[in-house]
Design a protein around this motif. Structure first.
Motif, PDB file in Angstrom:
ATOM      1  N   GLY A  59       0.784  -1.230   0.000  1.00 12.08           N
ATOM      2  CA  GLY A  59       0.000   0.000   0.000  1.00 12.08           C
ATOM      3  C   GLY A  59       0.818   1.282   0.000  1.00 12.08           C
ATOM      4  O   GLY A  59       0.531   2.211  -0.767  1.00 12.08           O
ATOM      5  N   ALA A  60       1.847   1.355   0.840  1.00  9.51           N
ATOM      6  CA  ALA A  60       2.651   2.588   0.896  1.00  9.51           C
ATOM      7  C   ALA A  60       3.423   2.781  -0.412  1.00  9.51           C
ATOM      8  O   ALA A  60       3.615   3.911  -0.866  1.00  9.51           O
ATOM      9  N   ALA A  61       3.848   1.679  -1.036  1.00 13.36           N
ATOM     10  CA  ALA A  61       4.539   1.792  -2.330  1.00 13.36           C
ATOM     11  C   ALA A  61       3.564   2.323  -3.384  1.00 13.36           C
ATOM     12  O   ALA A  61       3.909   3.215  -4.176  1.00 13.36           O
ATOM     13  N   LEU A  62       2.330   1.811  -3.374  1.00 15.37           N
ATOM     14  CA  LEU A  62       1.324   2.285  -4.337  1.00 15.37           C
ATOM     15  C   LEU A  62       1.060   3.773  -4.137  1.00 15.37           C
ATOM     16  O   LEU A  62       1.007   4.549  -5.109  1.00 15.37           O
ATOM     17  N   ASP A  63       0.934   4.189  -2.884  1.00 12.13           N
ATOM     18  CA  ASP A  63       0.701   5.605  -2.573  1.00 12.13           C
ATOM     19  C   ASP A  63       1.877   6.455  -3.074  1.00 12.13           C
ATOM     20  O   ASP A  63       1.692   7.500  -3.708  1.00 12.13           O
ATOM     21  N   GLU A  69      -5.008   2.475   1.065  1.00 10.57           N
ATOM     22  CA  GLU A  69      -4.522   3.229  -0.089  1.00 10.57           C
ATOM     23  C   GLU A  69      -5.065   2.703  -1.410  1.00 10.57           C
ATOM     24  O   GLU A  69      -4.976   3.385  -2.439  1.00 10.57           O
ATOM     25  N   VAL A  70      -5.559   1.466  -1.406  1.00  2.53           N
ATOM     26  CA  VAL A  70      -6.004   0.882  -2.675  1.00  2.53           C
ATOM     27  C   VAL A  70      -7.319   1.556  -3.091  1.00  2.53           C
ATOM     28  O   VAL A  70      -8.292   1.564  -2.326  1.00  2.53           O
ATOM     29  N   PRO A  71      -7.352   2.154  -4.301  1.00  3.75           N
ATOM     30  CA  PRO A  71      -8.577   2.828  -4.739  1.00  3.75           C
ATOM     31  C   PRO A  71      -9.764   1.868  -4.723  1.00  3.75           C
ATOM     32  O   PRO A  71      -9.609   0.676  -5.006  1.00  3.75           O
ATOM     33  N   ILE A 129       8.720  11.154 -12.146  1.00  5.70           N
ATOM     34  CA  ILE A 129       8.693   9.709 -12.414  1.00  5.70           C
ATOM     35  C   ILE A 129       7.236   9.260 -12.390  1.00  5.70           C
ATOM     36  O   ILE A 129       6.551   9.382 -11.371  1.00  5.70           O
ATOM     37  N   ASP A 130       6.779   8.783 -13.542  1.00  7.68           N
ATOM     38  CA  ASP A 130       5.377   8.393 -13.676  1.00  7.68           C
ATOM     39  C   ASP A 130       5.255   6.884 -13.811  1.00  7.68           C
ATOM     40  O   ASP A 130       6.169   6.221 -14.298  1.00  7.68           O
ATOM     41  N   PHE A 131       4.111   6.394 -13.395  1.00 10.19           N
ATOM     42  CA  PHE A 131       3.904   4.941 -13.333  1.00 10.19           C
ATOM     43  C   PHE A 131       2.808   4.502 -14.279  1.00 10.19           C
ATOM     44  O   PHE A 131       1.770   5.158 -14.376  1.00 10.19           O
ATOM     45  N   ASP A 132       3.055   3.420 -14.980  1.00 12.26           N
ATOM     46  CA  ASP A 132       2.017   2.754 -15.745  1.00 12.26           C
ATOM     47  C   ASP A 132       1.611   1.538 -14.932  1.00 12.26           C
ATOM     48  O   ASP A 132       2.318   0.526 -14.901  1.00 12.26           O
ATOM     49  N   LEU A 133       0.485   1.678 -14.225  1.00  9.68           N
ATOM     50  CA  LEU A 133       0.030   0.599 -13.344  1.00  9.68           C
ATOM     51  C   LEU A 133      -0.875  -0.342 -14.135  1.00  9.68           C
ATOM     52  O   LEU A 133      -1.785   0.107 -14.833  1.00  9.68           O
TER      53      LEU A 133
END
Ligand SMILES: *Cc1c(COP(=O)(O)O)cnc(C)c1O
Length: 434
Positions: free
Chosen positions: A112-116, A393-395, A127-131
């Motif tokens: 969760g903290a990594a996702l946030d 944190e998970v939407p 730095i942008d993420f393609d999840l």
């Protein structure tokens, strides 16, 4: 002598008593600085030209070094850097590949903290993420690779579903695109899974969890497989001349690649991130971790066996709707689990109650042995309700895919008697459904 095996390395790896007054166990070097000896030696140490020399404990410390060398040996890496937490390890590992801007591919179902951090903090640093929804859907992963994609990031075993990433397959996808694969191997530890042997380039750990194993130290590790070729322009930070690396041996070309070759990535973590950003691991913490690591095999063998026994028990409980543990024969990842995790999938599992949110809360309130808290990989057994505590944190729209519902409970299995643990869960579930 033949290459030493895991159980020898976890006791002896990275440590030579003769270098430490013949102390049988690793001493705690609780000092900040190291005398330089002479002006001539001081200059050489400062330039990094004296093997195994120390100067200042933010950059390197003999106690911490033993932990670093031991983990590198256990994982089959060339070197490792210990840091103050798992989040520091993740942060540094990403910045070191993508600083200055770029994109990283990762799945939604990460810690969760990594996702946030990936969604709300790293974009502010360019730095942008393609999840992606499913990191094992290689068509989806390939479809989001762009010219400025700098890495693929995944967890070997995800949480709370215990979904396994196909590391061999992902490494192939990454390397075809000329980018490294970074694996968070926290849940597996190097005992259950060694990502570098399956093609990963960089491994990160929250060694707060199963590596230290006793719930008494917050720490992180970054391990470098030493296989990835950082030259070629995509990662200019490894190719540019670096003032601090200039020396008599490297007067003209003194980039991290010039000076350190296949250790460029991990040396740069130490020299640019640990040294300048400073999330250092204390020697006393490294010592606790080394003590914990000595029994990793016995702890995990017992905890994995108990986890499987508890998963089997939960499957027979009429108030349990589903059990999520990919080590179970009816899991759709069972074949991958058997092939890649011959010693077991781990010590964390989750299950969904066939009841209400209130009944789920009653289970949490009724357990007596399981401790209610957000951690895993402890010698004590732990329980948590992810939707309220660990996975906030998970939407909301992403929760169903990871079974994060009001009825989900996550367990981390410790070293208690397995029948006592089952009896505890049984009485708690009975209380909730009375
Ligand atoms: C706990 C955890 C982290 C964060 O580690 P800290 O040591 O708490 O900073 C990262 N990844 C995973 C998979 C974790 O379980």
């Amino acid at each position: 002598m033949a290459e030493e095996k895991f159980d020898t390395l976890r006791i002896h790896g990275g440590y030579d008593p003769a270098q430490h007054h013949h102390s049988a166990t690793v001493p705690i070097y609780e000092n900040v600085a190291f005398t330089l000896g002479s002006a001539k030696r001081g200059e050489e140490v400062a330039q990094g030209n004296v093997p195994d020399a120390y100067m200042y404990s933010r950059v390197g410390n003999p106690t911490v070094s033993v932990l670093e060398q031991r983990i590198a040996a256990l994982d089959g890496g060339v070197d490792s850097v210990a840091v103050g937490s798992g989040m520091a390890a993740i942060t540094y590992s990403i910045l070191n590949v993508a600083e200055g801007g770029g994109r990283i591919i990762a799945p939604y179902d990460i810690y969760g903290a990594a996702l946030d951090e990936f969604e709300t903090l790293f974009p502010k640093y360019g730095i942008d993420f393609d999840l992606v929804d499913d990191i094992n859907d290689f068509d989806e992963v390939k479809s989001v690779i762009k010219p400025d994609t700098k890495a693929i990031y995944a967890e070997s075993v995800a949480n709370p579903t215990t979904k396994i990433s196909d590391v061999d397959g992902l490494a192939q996808v990454a390397h075809e695109a000329g980018i490294p694969l970074i694996i968070d191997n926290t849940f597996s530890t190097p005992y259950l899974f060694q990502p570098i042997k399956h093609g990963a380039d960089i491994v990160v750990y929250s060694s707060t969890k199963g590596i230290s194993g006793h719930g008494n130290v917050v720490s992180g590790l970054i391990v470098d497989g030493g296989h990835f070729d950082w030259a070629g322009g995509k990662f200019p930070q490894f190719e540019e001349n670096e003032f601090i690396l200039k020396s008599a041996d490297h007067p003209k070309h003194y980039s991290f690649i010039d000076v350190y070759g296949k250790r460029a990535y991990i040396k740069r973590i130490r020299q640019k991130y640990l040294r300048l950003m400073g999330a250092v691991l204390a020697p006393s913490e490294a010592y606790l971790e080394l003590v914990g690591l000595e029994t990793i095999t016995e702890r995990l063998d017992k905890e994995v066996a108990t986890s499987l026994k508890i998963a089997n028990y939960l499957q027979t409980n009429p108030h349990v709707k589903a059990v999520y543990y990919t080590g179970l024969p009816d899991s759709d990842q069972y074949d991958l689990a058997k092939a890649s995790f011959p010693k077991g999938i781990g010590t964390v599992l989750s299950f969904e109650l066939d009841g209400t949110a209130e009944q789920t809360a009653t289970v949490v309130d009724s357990v007596k042995l399981f401790l209610y808290l957000p951690n895993v990989g402890d010698s004590r057994s732990l329980i948590v309700n992810p939707i309220k505590i660990t996975h906030r944190e998970v939407p909301v729209k992403r929760r169903a895919a990871s079974h994060i519902t009001d009825q989900l409970l996550r367990l981390s299995i410790g070293l208690e008697d397995s029948d006592d643990l089952i009896a505890d869960l049984d009485q708690a579930i009975s209380t909730a459904f009375k």
